[in-house]
Design a protein around this motif. Structure first.
Motif, PDB file in Angstrom:
ATOM      1  N   ASN A  40       0.840  -1.184   0.000  1.00 55.85           N
ATOM      2  CA  ASN A  40       0.000   0.000   0.000  1.00 55.85           C
ATOM      3  C   ASN A  40       0.884   1.245   0.000  1.00 55.85           C
ATOM      4  OD1 ASN A  40      -1.704   2.187   0.700  1.00 55.85           O
ATOM      5  ND2 ASN A  40      -3.126   0.802   1.714  1.00 55.85           N
ATOM      6  N   LEU A  42       0.216   4.337   0.092  1.00 50.76           N
ATOM      7  CA  LEU A  42      -0.188   5.374   1.029  1.00 50.76           C
ATOM      8  C   LEU A  42       0.319   5.076   2.432  1.00 50.76           C
ATOM      9  CD1 LEU A  42      -1.920   6.143  -1.394  1.00 50.76           C
ATOM     10  CD2 LEU A  42      -3.804   6.613   0.176  1.00 50.76           C
ATOM     11  N   GLU A  43       0.213   3.824   2.857  1.00 49.17           N
ATOM     12  CA  GLU A  43       0.717   3.472   4.181  1.00 49.17           C
ATOM     13  C   GLU A  43       2.227   3.655   4.256  1.00 49.17           C
ATOM     14  OE1 GLU A  43      -0.563  -0.235   5.753  1.00 49.17           O
ATOM     15  OE2 GLU A  43      -2.688   0.218   5.535  1.00 49.17           O
ATOM     16  N   LEU A  58      -6.221   8.418   5.221  1.00 52.57           N
ATOM     17  CA  LEU A  58      -5.834   9.123   4.012  1.00 52.57           C
ATOM     18  C   LEU A  58      -6.594   8.526   2.836  1.00 52.57           C
ATOM     19  CD1 LEU A  58      -4.127  11.061   2.295  1.00 52.57           C
ATOM     20  CD2 LEU A  58      -2.267   9.372   2.362  1.00 52.57           C
ATOM     21  N   ILE A  60      -7.230   9.249  -1.386  1.00 53.15           N
ATOM     22  CA  ILE A  60      -6.890   9.971  -2.610  1.00 53.15           C
ATOM     23  C   ILE A  60      -7.785   9.445  -3.732  1.00 53.15           C
ATOM     24  CG2 ILE A  60      -5.096  10.510  -4.307  1.00 53.15           C
ATOM     25  CD1 ILE A  60      -3.013  10.191  -2.110  1.00 53.15           C
ATOM     26  N   TRP A  69      -7.441   5.425  -3.765  1.00 55.72           N
ATOM     27  CA  TRP A  69      -6.443   4.809  -2.900  1.00 55.72           C
ATOM     28  C   TRP A  69      -6.803   5.206  -1.467  1.00 55.72           C
ATOM     29  CZ3 TRP A  69      -5.472   7.378  -7.380  1.00 55.72           C
ATOM     30  CH2 TRP A  69      -4.756   6.712  -8.380  1.00 55.72           C
ATOM     31  N   SER A  71      -5.944   4.560   2.997  1.00 60.08           N
ATOM     32  CA  SER A  71      -5.274   3.974   4.154  1.00 60.08           C
ATOM     33  C   SER A  71      -6.058   4.385   5.382  1.00 60.08           C
ATOM     34  CB  SER A  71      -3.836   4.485   4.257  1.00 60.08           C
ATOM     35  OG  SER A  71      -3.256   4.133   5.502  1.00 60.08           O
ATOM     36  N   PHE A 256      -7.677  14.800  -2.286  1.00 53.59           N
ATOM     37  CA  PHE A 256      -7.121  14.081  -1.137  1.00 53.59           C
ATOM     38  C   PHE A 256      -7.656  14.643   0.171  1.00 53.59           C
ATOM     39  CE2 PHE A 256      -4.176  17.501  -2.290  1.00 53.59           C
ATOM     40  CZ  PHE A 256      -4.022  18.171  -1.081  1.00 53.59           C
ATOM     41  N   LEU A 258      -6.528  13.951   4.440  1.00 52.43           N
ATOM     42  CA  LEU A 258      -5.800  13.245   5.493  1.00 52.43           C
ATOM     43  C   LEU A 258      -6.227  13.810   6.834  1.00 52.43           C
ATOM     44  CD1 LEU A 258      -3.374  11.539   6.725  1.00 52.43           C
ATOM     45  CD2 LEU A 258      -2.000  13.617   6.422  1.00 52.43           C
ATOM     46  N   VAL A 276       1.111  13.695   2.664  1.00 51.47           N
ATOM     47  CA  VAL A 276       0.258  13.707   1.465  1.00 51.47           C
ATOM     48  C   VAL A 276       1.100  13.888   0.212  1.00 51.47           C
ATOM     49  CG1 VAL A 276      -1.462  15.078   0.230  1.00 51.47           C
ATOM     50  CG2 VAL A 276      -1.871  14.413   2.595  1.00 51.47           C
ATOM     51  N   ALA A 279       2.781  10.692  -0.600  1.00 42.71           N
ATOM     52  CA  ALA A 279       1.815   9.751  -1.163  1.00 42.71           C
ATOM     53  C   ALA A 279       1.524  10.082  -2.625  1.00 42.71           C
ATOM     54  CB  ALA A 279       0.528   9.768  -0.341  1.00 42.71           C
TER      55      ALA A 279
END
Length: 290
Positions: A40, A42-43, A58, A60, A69, A71, A256, A258, A276, A279
């Motif tokens: 992942n 994002l993670e 998060l 996106i 996407w 997380s 996005f 977060l 961000v 990511a």
């Protein structure tokens, strides 16, 4: 990685946007079991910037193909007080209902020293957005009026759209009851980026330019940070917005949102944007070197 695309039957209830259906269907189909961090991006981005994927959310979303996407598991749909990210809808409503004359309307400082130095001077409405000057929005928001605020936030699909009673008229976005999830922030901002919110063209023309965070060759980043700090509660940091990219490896418009726990308070604030942007770079949406 969670991904979702639009389809004819993907609607959970009448009137929901395709984005909302795509996000909810993606989460439901996964049973909230997100891939391992190494799978992942994002993670990975969050951890590299010192943000715990277990204590953040998060999302996106790419407008062009409705790819998502995410997380954070169930937290992507958990509502939190929006704090200064609410300056996006409040700015839109202020222009739409004439609560300010324009971005150059000036506000005279009352002489009261506040903890952010840039707040302690006269400034324009556009500067108040960029500096996140709370006291100016505490003047402007009541001008909009409770009925129009509620109507406007509901029309935006902005979380629970709850502004509380008269005694909360200058604090509801800082302490509650207004609350919104990362998923709902993305749904709202996707409509803003597409200009499909119920607003006049002049409101978009006045409001959107001040939301620019940074520009580069072939890309523009829009957004707003936020910090919810209430005594006795966990601090919550936010950054929300969208990226318009025309020259990168993966061109498109990326929306996005977060939110993250900030037990260390404002010392952890720089991690919001850094996470961000990392990511977005991992998805090819931002250039690797800037």
């Amino acid at each position: 990685m969670l991904a979702a695309a639009s389809s004819a039957g993907m609607r959970l209830r009448a009137g929901l946007l395709m984005l909302a259906a795509a996000l909810l269907a993606a989460c439901a189909s996964s049973g909230w079991n997100l891939p391992a961090p190494e799978e992942n991006p994002l993670e990975q981005a969050l951890m590299l910037e010192g943000v715990s994927p277990a204590k953040s959310a998060l999302v996106i979303y790419r407008l062009e193909d409705e790819k998502v996407w995410a997380s954070g598991g169930a937290r992507i749909r958990e509502r939190f007080t929006p704090a200064s990210t609410s300056k996006i809808p409040h700015t839109l409503l202020a222009y739409e209902f004439g609560a300010v004359t324009g971005p150059d309307e000036r506000f005279e400082w009352d002489g009261q020293k506040r903890f952010v130095d840039s707040w302690n001077e006269d400034q324009t409405f556009s500067q108040a957005f960029q500096r996140s000057t709370v006291w100016i929005y505490q003047i402007v928001v009541p001008r909009i009026g409770a009925a129009r605020l509620t109507e406007g936030l509901k029309g935006f699909g902005y979380g629970n759209a709850d502004i509380g009673g008269p005694e909360q008229s200058t604090r509801y976005w800082l302490e509650g009851p207004l609350a919104i999830s990362a998923t709902e922030q993305v749904e709202f901002l996707a409509r803003l980026a597409r200009r499909t919110l119920p607003l006049s063209a002049s409101t978009y023309d006045l409001a959107v330019p001040v939301m620019v965070l940074e520009r580069g060759e072939g890309w523009t980043l829009y957004g707003k940070t936020g910090w919810k700090s209430v005594e006795g509660q966990m601090d919550i940091g936010w950054i929300v917005g969208w990226l318009e990219q025309s020259a990168g490896d993966a061109p498109g418009t990326y929306v996005f949102a977060l939110n993250m726990d900030m037990p260390g308070g404002m010392e952890e604030a720089p991690r919001r944007r850094a996470a961000v942007e990392r990511a977005l770079r991992s998805l090819g949406a931002l250039p690797a070197e800037r």
